[in-house]
Design an enzyme around this catalytic site. Structure first.
Site: not given
Ligand code: BES
Ligand code: ZN
Ligand code: ZN
Length: 471
Positions: A252, A326
């Site tokens: 990020k 996920r």
């Protein structure tokens, strides 16, 4: 504990300051001109009446009243009085006996502030010591029940906020597992923790893939609240706990990365909820499952291009290591199915896309079962946690096609919150399942007059209400 310091009473307690609620445009405190206090939402006016102080708080217009209005007003009152060193509050709730829960929640939630790492001299001088709810004698029972539930709800939510506030160098996966064990000991819950070796041995490929880049190895945490009726529906609540999300190799941008300590908000909410559930004892069994992992770009980290075999046997091609939530959730969901759960709910700070879609006001709610979703939305509404249904049509599944594995871990640029939910649905089906994307709502960006900056604890009250109200 707030539940021990909360009472419903049928006459005004003399040792406390009094809080009085007013609707806009209706009778205000005697002798105060409307220009100074008109009952507008969260407006305050402090009066000294003999030896006692009364804080008047506005509720806004009667037409727009709901229990959340009262929750916030009670919070404003608590923070206002704490600021001037008043630690014992009594709420005049004679007209609001059925909302005693909201009043108590508002006060205790507002009193929480994270100061563990502040010098003693810089800490707040005063803490809320007791909350009393003054109602008519005929309403005493109702109000006492509501006050107890409210105190437990607030206690659980504040526990979630306390866990979420710990910096990521403190709150590692192992430390989160310790918190769960401590909770289990206190509350007599069953607790099981898998370490990395056990996770590898038992095939939790998604959790291990995300965790392998960090020196702080992953854990899987299970907390179990059995119930006398073994044939009752079994609810499993799953919470994403990425103790820090750097993004991994798909790293990020550094700007704002410090906030990614709240990527464990779902897991913290699930643990907090179990505290209240253990105290309030619903009639159905409830199990919490929390995969706790740190997503780091170490030399062993997973790469884009890796293909991971998840617990379910399905293979996943990693196209972006930042879509890690996920991957840990799909193993937890598969494990929940193997336990034989009849209903599954998860909370996860899953996507930036849900923040784009709903901002920081509403939780995004996804499901494969509309009936079950209605139950969750109803619980959320009653608890003042704003949630909004999102679509999950089969067409979105095409976006997760992979050339080399059963699925890819990301879709394209569009509808990112939906493709993320679609990924989870592939593992939850056919169990009735509701997914809460709390990325926009789990963190309060700016302090409010009734809540501190930091983790909001969103989801806790909805989970507790959901299982308490089960018929
Ligand atoms: N933890 C983030 C989601 C997030 C974003 C939470 C902002 C809170 C605030 C999640 O793991 C993530 O990075 N998701 C990616 C997915 C993308 C790579 C498909 C995202 O949303 O950008
Ligand atoms: Zn991520
Ligand atoms: Zn994440």
């Amino acid at each position: 504990m707030s539940s021990h310091r909360t009472r419903a009473v049928s006459r005004p307690p003399s040792a406390s300051d009094l809080v009085s609620f007013h609707f806009k445009g209706e009778k205000g405190p005697a002798g105060v001109p409307e220009s100074e206090f008109n009952g507008g939402r969260n407006a305050v006016c402090l009066l000294r009446e003999g030896f006692r102080r009364t804080l008047h708080v506005g509720l806004g217009s009667r037409g727009r009243f709901g229990s959340d209005v009262l929750r916030q007003a009670a919070g404003v009152a608590a923070r206002t009085l704490l600021r001037i060193g008043r630690e014992r509050l009594a709420f005049d709730a004679r007209s609001f006996a059925s909302d005693a829960q909201a009043v108590v929640e508002g006060a205790w939630l507002a009193s929480y502030k994270f100061e563990d790492f502040k010098a003693a001299s810089a800490r707040r001088q005063h803490a809320l010591k007791s909350v009393e709810v003054w109602v008519g004698s005929r309403d005493l029972r109702t109000a006492a029940d509501g006050a107890r539930v409210g105190a437990e709800m607030a206690e659980a939510t504040n526990l979630t906020r306390q866990v979420g506030n710990q910096p990521p160098n403190v709150m590692s996966p192992a430390r989160l597992a310790d918190e769960a064990r401590r909770l289990a000991r206190q509350l007599k819950l069953r607790c099981r923790v898998w370490d990395e070796r056990a996770l590898r041995r038992e095939g939790f490929g998604g959790i291990c893939a995300v965790g392998q880049g960090s020196a702080n190895p992953p854990r899987l945490i299970l907390l179990d609240m059995p119930a006398p009726n073994r044939n009752a529906p079994t609810v499993v609540v799953v919470g994403k706990a990425i103790t820090f999300d750097t993004g991994g190799i798909s790293i990020k941008p550094s700007d704002g990365m410090e906030k990614m300590k709240y990527d464990m908000a779902g897991g913290a909410a699930v643990l907090g909820a179990m505290r209240a559930i253990a105290q309030l004892k619903p009639s159905i069994p409830v199990t919490a499952i929390v995969p706790a992992v740190e997503n780091m770009p170490g030399s062993r980290a997973q790469r884009p291009g890796d293909i991971v075999t998840t617990l379910s046997g399905k293979t996943v091609e990693i196209l972006n290591t930042d879509a890690e939530g996920r991957l840990i959730l799909c193993d937890a969901i598969e494990y929940a199915r193997r336990l034989g759960c009849t209903h599954l709910v998860d909370a996860a700070t899953l996507t930036g896309a849900i923040v784009v879609a709903l901002g920081m006001i509403n939780v995004g709610v996804f499901t494969n079962h509309e009936g079950f979703r209605s139950k969750v939305l109803e619980a959320a509404r009653a608890e003042g946690e704003k949630m909004w249904p999102m679509p999950l049509d089969e067409e979105y599944k095409d976006l997760l096609k992979s050339a080399f594995a059963d699925m890819a871990n990301i879709g394209n640029r569009w509808g990112g919150a939906i493709t993320a939910a679609m990924f989870l649905k592939e593992f939850a089906d056919p169990v009735p399942w509701v997914h809460l994307d709390i990325a926009g709502t789990a963190w309060i960006e700016e302090a409010k007059p009734f809540l501190a900056k930091g983790p909001s604890g969103v989801g806790v009250r909805t989970f507790v209400r959901l299982v308490m109200g089960w018929e």
